[in-house]
Motif scaffolding. Structure first.
Motif: not given
Length: 532
Positions: A232-235, A249-258
């Motif tokens: 994930a991209y954590y922010i 504290l959030c996690a973005y779906d890195r695989a989907a965003m790539l």
């Protein structure tokens, strides 16, 4: 688990009511992640084709509001890890420096303060983002490849608030695990408050980007800090309404965003007891965390550090957990400037006391493993503390830590120290490690006889624990900031070049002349010769 669906153009993330279980280690485990889809996603045009930002002209220059997270300071005690004198001069290559975005450089005119100086380094390019505008440099020649570009221009194809509002608080990242750029700023001039995120299609910063807008409803997502992790991209954010509402504290779906696919975020919210959290950020593609490891988040408490572990499960969000906080005892300290106010000294009488942002740890929380099997890991982080003086005139120094057992086991301090070898104030630091475990720390330094200037120090992995070598000047300040503007920073960035995993790049602000809204920035690079 809580799932919030889109309702029209906007949706609201409500405050999270935590339900905790107790693990055998007595750490709290929160299973109630809030899951929301991106409010919008799309594709940008090529950055190389975007218009150059020009000065707004008649727009009034603005200072970004400083929303201090009030963390109760610890009881004032002598600093047991104060380094009263530096070691020998830092054994690095001669720093190579050049001008970043700032007043009068590359046709730029300051309109906002502070600059929120951040950069990322790729194989051949450097992206620096300074509050509301970014620029792309050639890494080898330092020539401008394109820019400055207004941040919201990147998000023009999204429409909505991310396209309309150019609000800054940026973070520039290079995802070394995927060779992609990740650029983000917030949109807070209108509600719903949003985080605008761009992930490049390729390793070329001048190309096109996958675009996303994530909404936080009526929670002001202040001071975003983003870390790259395999899953994930954590922010992190400091949430505000009229008052502080705790950390997000959030996690973005890195695989989907790539891949440029629709993406969701999963978020937790702490109580108001905690703020100023940082996510761990991988320093090297050759030094990733163990497979499936949670991302560690960190903040400071009273003579302690607090650590959480965020494990995200994209297939089954009900398995997503936030574990912590786990308290890590550290050497006693007193937060500078009464826990984050303005007490940094400058020369002259008609000048401001500068903000310390000592209520939080300073970006980045830089992580790497040290073995091929990824079984040994450390991360470094820093903050500003009081090291001497009195209530009227404090002396401020940089406390730094190297930690281990971050993703499993009992987190612990490997070494720690406070760099404050004289009466000069040192603050606004950023710290990182190279592949050999050598550490570099950049920061601002100012006193009644010295204009705010840019310095760095460092240590070899073989140096005595808890010690840093003598500091070196990167850029001398030519002026002090006027009394009507106390903001400085709000952060700086130390980054490791992915090409050799040895060269450090550091950027922060300085002034060429006395004044307000006339800041400049500087970019420097250096390395320890022993790192090959």
């Amino acid at each position: 688990m809580r799932i919030t669906h889109l309702g029209g153009a906007a949706f609201v993330i409500t405050a999270i009511a935590s339900a905790f279980a107790i693990t055998p280690a007595s750490a709290q485990v929160d299973h109630n992640a809030t899951v929301t889809p991106a409010a919008a996603h799309g594709e940008s045009g090529r950055v190389s084709g975007m218009g150059i930002a020009s000065a707004p002209g008649i727009e009034e220059r603005r200072e970004r509001p400083l929303r201090l997270v009030k963390i109760p300071p610890g009881q004032e005690k002598p600093d047991p890890v104060l380094q009263p004198s530096p070691g020998p001069n830092a054994a690095t290559t001669t720093p190579n420096g050049f001008a970043g975005l700032g007043q009068g450089d590359y046709g730029y005119t300051d309109q906002y303060a502070p600059p929120d100086t951040t950069l990322a380094v790729g194989p051949t390019q450097i992206v620096q983002w300074v509050n509301a505008d970014f620029i792309v440099f050639d890494k080898a020649t330092h020539a401008v490849l394109h820019g400055p570009v207004a941040g919201n221009t990147l998000f023009a194809n999204l429409g909505g608030p991310c396209a309309a509002n150019n609000d800054g608080d940026p973070i520039a990242q290079y995802d070394k695990l995927a060779d992609r750029w990740v650029l983000t700023q917030f949109s807070v001039s209108s509600q719903p408050y949003m985080q605008c995120v761009a992930v490049s299609d390729t390793s070329d910063a001048l190309g096109s980007y996958h675009l996303y807008a994530f909404s936080y409803g009526n929670l002001f997502n202040d001071y975003p800090k983003l870390g790259v992790w395999p899953d994930a991209y954590y922010i992190t954010f400091n949430y505000f309404t009229n008052t502080f509402q705790g950390a997000g504290l959030c996690a973005y779906d890195r695989a989907a965003m790539l891949a440029g696919q629709p993406a969701t975020q999963q978020c937790f919210q702490t109580s108001t007891q905690f703020g100023g959290l940082l996510p761990a950020d991988v320093d090297s593609a050759a030094a990733p965390p163990p497979a499936g490891a949670p991302n560690p988040f960190i903040s400071y408490g009273s003579n302690s550090l607090n650590l959480w572990r965020f494990h995200v499960d994209w297939a089954n969000p009900g398995n997503t957990t936030l574990t912590g906080p786990m308290s890590i005892p550290v050497a006693a300290f007193t937060p500078a400037c009464s826990g984050g106010g303005a007490c940094i000294t400058q020369p002259g009488r008609r000048v401001a006391k500068l903000d310390s942002l000592a209520d939080r740890l300073m970006y980045r929380f830089a992580y790497r493993s040290h073995t091929a099997a990824n079984t040994s890991e450390t991360a470094v982080v820093n903050h500003s503390i009081k090291t001497g003086g009195n209530k009227k005139t404090e002396i401020v120094g940089v406390r730094w830590y190297q930690l281990t057992n971050l993703t499993s086991g009992t987190p612990a301090v490997v070494q720690q120290g406070t760099f404050s070898p004289d009466s000069t104030d040192r603050w606004m630091g950023s710290i990182a490690q190279d592949k050999d475990g050598n550490i570099a720390l950049g920061y601002s330094a100012s006193s009644s006889t010295q204009n705010p200037s840019i310095y760095f120090t460092g240590r070899l992995a073989t140096d005595a624990p808890g010690t840093l070598q003598a500091e070196s000047l990167l850029k001398a300040g030519g002026g002090a900031q006027g009394r009507t503007l106390s903001r400085w920073g709000d952060y700086s960035t130390m980054y490791v070049d992915p090409s050799d995993d040895c060269t450090f790049f550091y950027t922060t602000e300085y002034l060429k002349n006395d004044g307000t809204f006339n800041w400049s920035t500087w970019i420097s690079s250096f390395k320890f010769p022993s790192c090959q």
